[in-house]
Design a protein around this motif. Structure first.
Motif, PDB file in Angstrom:
ATOM      1  N   VAL A   1     -12.508  24.110 -18.250  1.00  0.00           N
ATOM      2  CA  VAL A   1     -11.479  25.131 -18.451  1.00  0.00           C
ATOM      3  C   VAL A   1     -10.529  24.755 -19.585  1.00  0.00           C
ATOM      4  O   VAL A   1     -10.044  25.624 -20.315  1.00  0.00           O
ATOM      5  CB  VAL A   1     -10.692  25.375 -17.142  1.00  0.00           C
ATOM      6  N   HIS A   2     -10.281  23.457 -19.760  1.00  0.00           N
ATOM      7  CA  HIS A   2      -9.371  23.030 -20.831  1.00  0.00           C
ATOM      8  C   HIS A   2      -9.906  23.382 -22.211  1.00  0.00           C
ATOM      9  O   HIS A   2      -9.133  23.410 -23.181  1.00  0.00           O
ATOM     10  CB  HIS A   2      -9.103  21.520 -20.731  1.00  0.00           C
ATOM     11  N   GLN A   3     -11.194  23.672 -22.304  1.00  0.00           N
ATOM     12  CA  GLN A   3     -11.767  24.057 -23.593  1.00  0.00           C
ATOM     13  C   GLN A   3     -11.693  25.565 -23.842  1.00  0.00           C
ATOM     14  O   GLN A   3     -12.143  26.044 -24.893  1.00  0.00           O
ATOM     15  CB  GLN A   3     -13.218  23.582 -23.690  1.00  0.00           C
TER      16      GLN A   3
ATOM     17  N   GLY B   1      -2.734  28.095 -21.457  1.00  0.00           N
ATOM     18  CA  GLY B   1      -2.401  26.816 -20.851  1.00  0.00           C
ATOM     19  C   GLY B   1      -2.878  26.688 -19.415  1.00  0.00           C
ATOM     20  O   GLY B   1      -3.263  27.664 -18.771  1.00  0.00           O
ATOM     21  N   ILE B   2      -2.846  25.452 -18.941  1.00  0.00           N
ATOM     22  CA  ILE B   2      -3.164  25.135 -17.544  1.00  0.00           C
ATOM     23  C   ILE B   2      -2.158  24.089 -17.085  1.00  0.00           C
ATOM     24  O   ILE B   2      -1.949  23.071 -17.765  1.00  0.00           O
ATOM     25  CB  ILE B   2      -4.581  24.554 -17.375  1.00  0.00           C
ATOM     26  N   LYS B   3      -1.538  24.345 -15.954  1.00  0.00           N
ATOM     27  CA  LYS B   3      -0.617  23.359 -15.394  1.00  0.00           C
ATOM     28  C   LYS B   3      -0.681  23.439 -13.879  1.00  0.00           C
ATOM     29  O   LYS B   3      -0.693  24.532 -13.314  1.00  0.00           O
ATOM     30  CB  LYS B   3       0.825  23.595 -15.870  1.00  0.00           C
ATOM     31  N   GLY B   4      -0.695  22.276 -13.224  1.00  0.00           N
ATOM     32  CA  GLY B   4      -0.923  22.284 -11.788  1.00  0.00           C
ATOM     33  C   GLY B   4      -2.307  22.871 -11.538  1.00  0.00           C
ATOM     34  O   GLY B   4      -3.296  22.444 -12.131  1.00  0.00           O
ATOM     35  N   GLN B   5      -2.372  23.887 -10.675  1.00  0.00           N
ATOM     36  CA  GLN B   5      -3.618  24.632 -10.470  1.00  0.00           C
ATOM     37  C   GLN B   5      -3.487  26.059 -10.995  1.00  0.00           C
ATOM     38  O   GLN B   5      -4.178  26.968 -10.530  1.00  0.00           O
ATOM     39  CB  GLN B   5      -3.983  24.621  -8.982  1.00  0.00           C
ATOM     40  N   TYR B   6      -2.607  26.239 -11.965  1.00  0.00           N
ATOM     41  CA  TYR B   6      -2.347  27.558 -12.531  1.00  0.00           C
ATOM     42  C   TYR B   6      -2.990  27.739 -13.899  1.00  0.00           C
ATOM     43  O   TYR B   6      -2.881  26.862 -14.767  1.00  0.00           O
ATOM     44  CB  TYR B   6      -0.846  27.779 -12.708  1.00  0.00           C
ATOM     45  N   LEU B   7      -3.611  28.895 -14.092  1.00  0.00           N
ATOM     46  CA  LEU B   7      -4.001  29.349 -15.415  1.00  0.00           C
ATOM     47  C   LEU B   7      -2.830  30.143 -15.982  1.00  0.00           C
ATOM     48  O   LEU B   7      -2.262  30.999 -15.289  1.00  0.00           O
ATOM     49  CB  LEU B   7      -5.240  30.247 -15.349  1.00  0.00           C
ATOM     50  N   ILE B   8      -2.463  29.874 -17.231  1.00  0.00           N
ATOM     51  CA  ILE B   8      -1.331  30.547 -17.863  1.00  0.00           C
ATOM     52  C   ILE B   8      -1.854  31.415 -18.999  1.00  0.00           C
ATOM     53  O   ILE B   8      -2.588  30.929 -19.876  1.00  0.00           O
ATOM     54  CB  ILE B   8      -0.319  29.518 -18.418  1.00  0.00           C
TER      55      ILE B   8
END
Length: 265
Positions: free
Chosen positions: A31-33, A235-242
């Motif tokens: 997902v980070h890609q 972005g991604i932070k915690g278990q959230y997609l932003i």
């Protein structure tokens, strides 16, 4: 590329920044890609994480009957001070409870939206902090079972929160805190039965998340009501997609949904 499957929490890999992986069906998605790519999310049904039922998900990815029957969702999960396996007392499944409760646990301080105290199994460090979106975290106790971790947490949450404000966490502007000073100040409030487990020399761990743009006013996506959503992932932070428009989607709280995920350039 189109993926479909039952939503479960993203797996993570500690790096700077954190790497995220989502399994849908037989596919593992990095997902980070996908930052800056257009993503379509579509609701396609339910599948209980325990029995596979297509009944409406009740909580934590379980249908209602499984939620009230399975040991993974018992009260001691959220309230570790209720753990009783160290006494040989069964709640729902003593073998499961012994396996989870009778292992080393960490009591920690984390800074995500604010200073908070929390509990996790030692094997879940630093995964737990990543899932909470903590920008820094510090171990303060290592105890031999979940009950003692819960006793310590109950004592300390009289002085610091045990909750994360998800909206503030996602804004990415939490003030820097000296966790070692907080550890020292809180040590005097630890119950006698856990004093010998105090970790006086641990150093804080800093975490960096793959976020290009933090939301100013995060708005949560409810995929069962808005059954299809399109947006650019920023972005991604915690278990959230932003997403670019400040929409955020909590993977963890939507476990058990069957979704379609389409990625375009």
């Amino acid at each position: 590329m189109l993926y479909q499957g039952v939503l479960t929490k993203m797996q993570t890999e500690f790096s700077q920044p954190i790497k995220y992986y989502l399994t849908l069906g037989n596919e593992l998605i990095q997902v980070h890609q996908l930052i800056h790519k257009k993503i379509t999310l579509e609701f396609a049904g339910y599948a209980c994480l325990n029995c596979g039922s297509d009944e409406t998900t009740f909580r934590q990815g379980f249908c209602k009957s499984c939620f009230f029957e399975q040991p993974q969702t018992a009260d001691w999960i959220m309230r570790p001070e209720l753990s009783k396996a160290h006494l040989g007392v069964e709640d729902r499944d003593l073998d499961f409870e012994k396996k989870v409760q009778l292992q080393p646990h960490i009591v920690y301080l984390a800074n995500s939206s604010n200073i908070k105290v929390g509990v996790t199994r030692k094997t879940q460090v630093p995964t737990r902090w990543i899932d909470q979106g903590a920008q820094e975290a510090l171990e303060i106790l290592e105890v031999p079972n979940r009950y003692l971790a819960g006793v310590a947490e109950v004592a300390l949450k009289q002085f610091v929160s045990d909750k994360t404000n998800w909206r503030e966490m996602l804004k990415g502007d939490a003030a820097s805190e000296d966790l070692k000073t907080w550890r020292h100040q809180l040590s005097k409030h630890l119950p006698d039965e856990v004093q010998s487990y105090f970790l006086a020399n641990k150093e804080p761990l800093n975490l960096k998340f793959p976020v290009q743009k933090y939301p100013e006013k995060p708005k949560s996506l409810n995929l069962t009501k808005t059954t299809q959503f399109n947006g650019a992932l920023v972005g991604i932070k915690g278990q959230y997609l932003i997403f670019e428009d400040d929409t955020v989607f909590n993977i963890r709280s939507n476990e058990g949904l069957v979704i379609k995920l389409n990625v375009s350039a």
